[in-house]
Motif scaffolding. Structure first.
Motif, PDB file in Angstrom:
ATOM      1  N   MET A 195      30.452  32.742  38.389  1.00 29.15           N
ATOM      2  CA  MET A 195      30.247  33.440  39.657  1.00 29.15           C
ATOM      3  C   MET A 195      31.018  34.756  39.714  1.00 29.15           C
ATOM      4  SD  MET A 195      30.604  30.129  42.181  1.00 29.15           S
ATOM      5  CE  MET A 195      30.568  31.101  43.715  1.00 29.15           C
ATOM      6  N   GLY A 196      31.793  35.037  38.683  1.00 31.69           N
ATOM      7  CA  GLY A 196      32.604  36.249  38.673  1.00 31.69           C
ATOM      8  C   GLY A 196      33.939  36.073  39.368  1.00 31.69           C
ATOM      9  N   LEU A 197      34.327  34.829  39.674  1.00 33.58           N
ATOM     10  CA  LEU A 197      35.604  34.565  40.342  1.00 33.58           C
ATOM     11  C   LEU A 197      36.656  34.221  39.301  1.00 33.58           C
ATOM     12  CD1 LEU A 197      34.443  32.391  43.387  1.00 33.58           C
ATOM     13  CD2 LEU A 197      35.219  34.770  43.427  1.00 33.58           C
ATOM     14  N   THR A 198      37.716  34.979  39.293  1.00 35.55           N
ATOM     15  CA  THR A 198      38.813  34.732  38.351  1.00 35.55           C
ATOM     16  C   THR A 198      40.130  34.454  39.075  1.00 35.55           C
ATOM     17  OG1 THR A 198      39.262  37.120  38.214  1.00 35.55           O
ATOM     18  CG2 THR A 198      37.767  36.184  36.564  1.00 35.55           C
ATOM     19  N   SER A 199      40.069  34.368  40.390  1.00 34.91           N
ATOM     20  CA  SER A 199      41.291  34.180  41.182  1.00 34.91           C
ATOM     21  C   SER A 199      41.556  32.696  41.409  1.00 34.91           C
ATOM     22  CB  SER A 199      41.157  34.904  42.525  1.00 34.91           C
ATOM     23  OG  SER A 199      39.948  34.529  43.179  1.00 34.91           O
ATOM     24  N   PHE A 200      41.553  31.921  40.324  1.00 29.53           N
ATOM     25  CA  PHE A 200      41.796  30.486  40.450  1.00 29.53           C
ATOM     26  C   PHE A 200      42.786  30.027  39.387  1.00 29.53           C
ATOM     27  CE2 PHE A 200      38.385  30.750  37.328  1.00 29.53           C
ATOM     28  CZ  PHE A 200      38.747  29.800  36.384  1.00 29.53           C
ATOM     29  N   THR A 201      43.403  28.894  39.659  1.00 25.69           N
ATOM     30  CA  THR A 201      44.315  28.256  38.712  1.00 25.69           C
ATOM     31  C   THR A 201      44.021  26.761  38.702  1.00 25.69           C
ATOM     32  OG1 THR A 201      46.061  29.876  39.168  1.00 25.69           O
ATOM     33  CG2 THR A 201      46.723  27.807  38.096  1.00 25.69           C
TER      34      THR A 201
END
Length: 491
Positions: free
Chosen positions: A27-33
């Motif tokens: 989805m283009g989301l990289t703000s996760f851990t």
């Protein structure tokens, strides 16, 4: 938070956590851990290393639909091979930078003023850290907390004691007197493996399981070549397996009377494999097939017929320093006790402390009413908090990976809906959760799991909270889109 870059905390790195992380990247989301309590990824396939550990769903279906593995060595994958597959997925999709191991999540609290989640994170050295997240995805799974039996005197045992999910490979079983408590899905796999090694094995059985032969066999190099070079052939096999397993839902959730035919087959299998009538009587179930988990094994029955095995059906009274004492006073000496007693699924709180709006305590709610959610994913009073493999998403007939991918789709749609609404949070409406679970329990009345037996599918009150009372494709249909009216959005 930024609607397009929410800070996302994924708790757990099994199939659910890894599948969710891959979707976020797509989805283009990289703000996760991904926060993983253990030192490596893998969930249940990291923890359960007991001898003979393997899946009871065919390999080609027990894998992500978007990441087929043409190299499965067997029809039913073993623990090591499944764990290798998960690590392959982490490498291929570049998840390592987003992964924090030895980072257990102890608690999550929703800050109503700032509309964010505060998470207490531990570490390998015992230090604590608090982080903030806009979205929390609990993917630790229901089969992550081993359940030790509540038996008087267990702490007094002076020999070796361990749970099957915490197998002590350094401890030699050769020549030992071993007591195995439990005859569930783990025990029927490890008992045949350890039986030839031990001097004596006492198997304490409370209720005999229904067992079918396991149609396991190697996948030859020709088939592997075909799957690798002509991928549509593997997709065809996967689809055929899915529909074969899905057809069984008719007997599980529509008309349990249809179980008579597989019961006849299973009893015939028992007669062929256990010639001793006294032992066969001990192993004959007295409840409808499917009410408890149906198990697959082709070597369990032969192992129980060996001279060094004693199947004990008398209830355990207590554990003493050197063994097990049953209700009739019989003492079974033991050097080792292995607990194949499953996991904490029902009548237990949340996997970690979760506090929502107005101090709502998820664990307390679940202990009081039984685990409950909407589509096994959202819970009222816990905004932006999503559960994977949550209440009433389990299956008795098909692959959980299919259900996991359905939940991944639903959570992805929730994130998109947050962005479309320009909202900080979405909170499930109480009436939506109440009405959904009322309908779900109504549908459960006709399922095989409510025909009178006791199992880990139920709470002590008898409420079935672990399983989905329908076809998996109906769950997929209901999780394909998010109905915005089901939620209240805070902007």
């Amino acid at each position: 938070m930024s609607p397009t870059r929410p800070r996302i905390a994924i708790v757990g790195s099994g199939f659910a956590g890894i599948g969710m992380a891959i979707r976020l990247l797509r989805m283009g989301l990289t703000s996760f851990t991904i926060y993983e309590a253990a030192g490596d990824i893998g969930g249940t396939w990291r923890d359960n290393t007991y001898p003979g550990a393997a899946c009871d769903v065919p390999s080609h279906l027990y894998s992500f639909s978007f990441e087929p593995n043409p190299g499965w060595s067997r029809a039913f994958g073993g623990q090591a091979e499944i764990l290798t597959y998960l690590k392959h997925c982490v490498r291929k999709y570049g998840l390592a930078p987003y992964l924090r191991c030895n980072a257990p999540v102890h608690a999550a609290r929703f800050d109503e003023t700032r509309q964010v989640w505060q998470l207490d994170i531990g570490s390998a050295d015992g230090d604590a850290e608090q982080i903030e997240a806009d979205v929390v995805i609990a993917a630790s799974g229901p089969l992550s907390r081993p359940a030790m039996p509540q038996i008087d005197g267990l702490e007094r045992f002076e020999g070796k004691l361990f749970h099957s999910a915490r197998w002590d490979h350094a401890y030699p079983l050769e020549g030992k007197r071993v007591a195995v408590i439990g005859t569930g899905a783990s025990a029927i796999q490890f008992v045949p493996q350890i039986q030839p090694r031990v001097a004596q094995l006492a198997l304490f059985q409370r209720t005999p399981p229904w067992i079918m032969p396991k149609p396991d066999k190697p996948v030859g190099p020709r088939m592997q070549w075909l799957f690798h070079h002509l991928p549509f052939t593997q997709r065809f096999v996967r689809g055929a397996i899915y529909w074969q397993l899905e057809s069984r839902a008719v007997a599980f959730v529509v008309n349990p009377k249809l179980m008579k035919l597989p019961m006849k087959f299973s009893l015939g299998y028992l007669r062929r494999r256990v010639p001793d009538p006294a032992l066969r009587a001990k192993l004959t179930p007295d409840y409808l097939l499917g009410c408890k988990r149906v198990l697959l094994s082709s070597d369990y029955y032969p192992a129980l017929g060996q001279p060094n095995v004693d199947v004990v059906t008398t209830s355990i009274r207590e554990i003493v320093a050197d063994g097990v004492v049953t209700a009739d006073g019989t003492h079974y000496p033991a050097d080792t006790i292995i607990c194949g007693t499953g996991f904490q699924v029902n009548d237990y709180g949340a996997p970690f402390d979760v506090t929502g709006i107005g101090g709502a305590d998820l664990g307390a709610k679940w202990l009081r009413d039984g685990p409950e959610a909407y589509l096994g994913t959202s819970v009222a009073d816990f905004p932006n908090f999503f559960i994977m493999v949550g209440p009433n998403t389990g299956l008795g007939h098909n692959s959980m990976i299919y259900m996991i991918e359905s939940q991944v789709q639903y959570i992805a749609e929730c994130l998109r809906e947050l962005a479309r609404q320009g909202a900080r949070t979405m909170n499930l409406r109480h009436d939506v959760q109440r009405d959904f679970n009322a309908r779900l329990q109504h549908e459960m009345r006709h399922a095989v799991w409510t025909t009178g037996c006791r199992s880990w599918y139920q709470t002590k009150s008898g409420k079935v909270t672990a399983l989905w009372p329908g076809f998996t494709f109906s769950f997929r249909r209901r999780t394909r889109r998010v109905r915005a009216d089901d939620y209240r959005f805070a902007r």
